[in-house]
Design an enzyme around this catalytic site. Structure first.
Site, mmCIF file in Angstrom:
data_model
loop_
_atom_site.group_PDB
_atom_site.id
_atom_site.type_symbol
_atom_site.label_atom_id
_atom_site.label_comp_id
_atom_site.label_asym_id
_atom_site.label_seq_id
_atom_site.Cartn_x
_atom_site.Cartn_y
_atom_site.Cartn_z
ATOM 1 C CE LYS A 8 -7.006 -3.882 -18.230
ATOM 2 N NZ LYS A 8 -7.390 -4.571 -19.293
ATOM 3 C CD GLU A 14 3.085 -17.220 -24.159
ATOM 4 O OE1 GLU A 14 3.053 -16.323 -23.658
ATOM 5 O OE2 GLU A 14 3.078 -17.923 -22.192
ATOM 6 C CB THR A 38 2.318 -6.794 -21.493
ATOM 7 O OG1 THR A 38 1.664 -7.126 -22.174
ATOM 8 C CG2 THR A 38 1.299 -5.404 -20.442
ATOM 9 N N GLY A 46 0.467 -11.807 -17.358
ATOM 10 C CA GLY A 46 0.006 -11.788 -18.979
ATOM 11 C C GLY A 46 1.767 -11.968 -19.696
ATOM 12 C CB CYS A 104 0.956 -20.081 -18.900
ATOM 13 S SG CYS A 104 0.958 -19.883 -17.348
ATOM 14 C CD GLU A 160 3.065 -15.693 -10.900
ATOM 15 O OE1 GLU A 160 3.834 -16.914 -11.521
ATOM 16 O OE2 GLU A 160 3.581 -15.685 -9.949
#
Ligand code: NDP
Length: 487
Positions: A177, A387, A234, A230, A286, A252
């Site tokens: 996805k 972040e 999550t 992500g 990231c 990750e």
């Protein structure tokens, strides 16, 4: 008037709608328009994708390495043959400069298939004899079965393929996805895989929201491994859902990466690379170095020179050749980033440059923000700890190497770090003690795909890249054979 695109799921080699018949709007962030509809897939679509993958697994997992490798390499070639169209689709869907999608995102998606298409031919297992026990041990590296790959919006095809390619190379079948925010290039990849000869059902792409389609992949009792990139929140949620099902997980997650600049560095190289590590892809990588710490003796000079360079970056439509900063990915993300700029003011941060939305002529409804540099007083302030994932960096001076290390590690994340120095001993000391999965010295985002990739602390669990990824997507089984006599 632009025509609306209707994207499809790619299940069992066929493009199809969501079983519910529902759709989700897909926005073009550079002008705020809805330009596509994507299937709003549910658990039933994931079940359908799983069934296709399960049916394809026996044949795919026993395909010869040579055949598998050739298909992967063909996909790599076809991605490059379609470079222009894919790059345009990525820029439109994500808001990133077309120049960046053309130079980095799409070539890297091709490189991912090429790397793992070649890599699988070198992925051999080991055997050893236990002399005296009269046994021979060997390790089988067996594909897991059907695996799930879930990726974010910032580097859409780049990260989608970074997961899918090793999973397929290792002989698994995949239910994947992409982010609902940037589904376009994943959709286009389906046709490319068919053209390359990937058998139906080996790769299945399900579009939809995270909490519905994504969650259904994570909850599926027979999807035995999840590779996820992500946000940290999550990731934590996925870990909670997957734990009772004993799934293999690669997570990750987010980063808040330090960029340590010492006075003895190559100053001009550092300046130009720091500009990129701060603002490439609108700061939505990231690995961006969003916390900049500069040795006190050059702090004022750096501030002046860096701000001058930042001011020269053109914010504009992703399709303009001279655009360096495109649009942020969505309205809600733009609001989140702007919210942090307000927090910075409350925290007594000094905005040295930027902080304001930009109105781009002809694209007035797009989500454009100035690159923003904020001088902070305290390491422990929200804009320096959380972040932001946008074109915002913080700046702070340090006096000693020990202080720099303390500041760098004083954060919950641990993805990457960059060090600028010409002192080799300092390089060795800091590289050892910095809490991060990746350390760059006098460079940034320099990636050799053989190297391990991943984070520590709240930046994730597990490593991608090279044989690490192929190990993740296989189960190691030891076989111990007893024999008689001396061999
Ligand atoms: P999210 O965590 O919001 O989403 C990532 C993916 O997970 C999307 O496909 C999303 O779907 C899906 N998802 C959301 N909720 C669930 C759920 N309950 N179950 C299963 N899947 C779910 O991250 P973003 O897309 O906002 O990406 C930005 C984040 O990714 C940043 O924190 C960034 O640091 C991190 N990142 C980490 C990298 C690394 O290598 N460490 C590299 C790149 C980004 P949907 O989009 O449809 O909601």
């Amino acid at each position: 008037m632009q025509s609306m695109h209707y994207l499809k799921n790619y299940i069992n080699g066929v493009n199809c709608d969501a079983l519910s018949g529902k759709w989700i709007d897909n926005y073009n962030p550079s002008d705020g328009s809805v330009y596509a509809q994507i299937p709003d897939s549910s658990k039933q679509d994931v079940d359908k994708a799983y069934s296709a993958a399960q049916a394809a697994f026996p044949a795919w997992s026993t395909t010869t390495i040579d055949t598998r490798s050739k298909i992967m390499l063909r996909i790599a070639d076809l991605i490059l043959e379609n470079l222009e169209g894919l790059a345009k689709a990525e820029a439109k869907d994500n808001g990133k400069p077309l120049s960046l999608a053309t130079a980095v995102d799409i070539p890297r998606a091709s490189a991912n298939f090429r790397f793992f298409g070649n890599g699988i031919t070198q992925f051999a297992s080991k055997a050893h004899q236990s002399v005296g026990l009269n046994t021979m041990n060997y390790t089988l590296k067996q594909p897991i079965g059907v695996v799930g790959c879930i990726s974010p919006w910032n580097l859409p095809l780049y990260l989608f393929t970074w997961k899918i390619a090793p999973a397929l190379a290792a002989g698994n079948c995949v239910v994947a996805k992409p982010s609902e925010v940037t589904p376009m290039t994943a959709y286009l990849l389906g046709d490319i895989c068919t053209q390359a000869g990937l058998p139906a059902g080996v790769l299945n792409i399900v579009h939809g929201t995270g909490p519905t389609a994504g969650q259904a992949i994570v909850e599926h009792p027979n999807i035995k491994a999840i590779s996820f990139t992500g946000g940290t929140q999550t990731g934590a949620h996925i870990a909670r859902v997957a734990a009772p099902l004993f799934k293999k997980l690669s997570l990750e997650l987010g980063g808040k990466n330090p960029n340590l600049i010492f006075a003895d560095c190559d100053y001009q190289k550092m300046l130009s690379v720091t500009l990129k590590s701060s603002f490439a892809n609108q700061g939505q990588i990231c690995l961006c170095g969003s916390r900049i710490y500069v040795e006190e003796t050059i702090f004022e000079q750096f501030k002046k020179d860096f701000v001058a360079k930042v001011a020269s970056l053109k914010v504009g439509n992703p399709f303009d050749a001279d655009t360096k900063i495109g649009a942020l990915v969505s309205k809600s993300h733009m609001e989140k980033v702007q919210g942090y700029i307000e927090i910075a003011k409350q925290e007594n941060g000094t905005i040295l440059y930027g902080g304001k939305p930009v109105e781009v002529t002809g694209s007035e409804q797009g989500y454009y923000l100035q690159p923003t540099v904020i001088e902070i007083q305290e390491n422990q302030c929200r804009i320096n700890q959380e972040e932001i994932f946008g074109p915002v960096v913080t700046l702070m001076p340090f006096k000693t190497e020990a202080e720099a290390l303390k500041l760098a590690n004083d954060v919950k994340y641990g993805l990457s770090a960059t060090i600028w120095t010409s002192n080799i001993d300092r390089t060795m000391r800091l590289s050892k003690d910095i809490q991060a999965g990746i350390v760059w010295v006098n460079t940034w985002l320099n990636r050799d795909l053989r190297t391990p990739f991943g984070g520590v602390k709240q930046s994730g669990v597990g490593r991608e890249g090279g044989f690490e990824a192929l190990n993740f997507f296989t189960e190691a089984k030891n076989v111990c054979i007893s024999y008689q006599g001396n061999i």
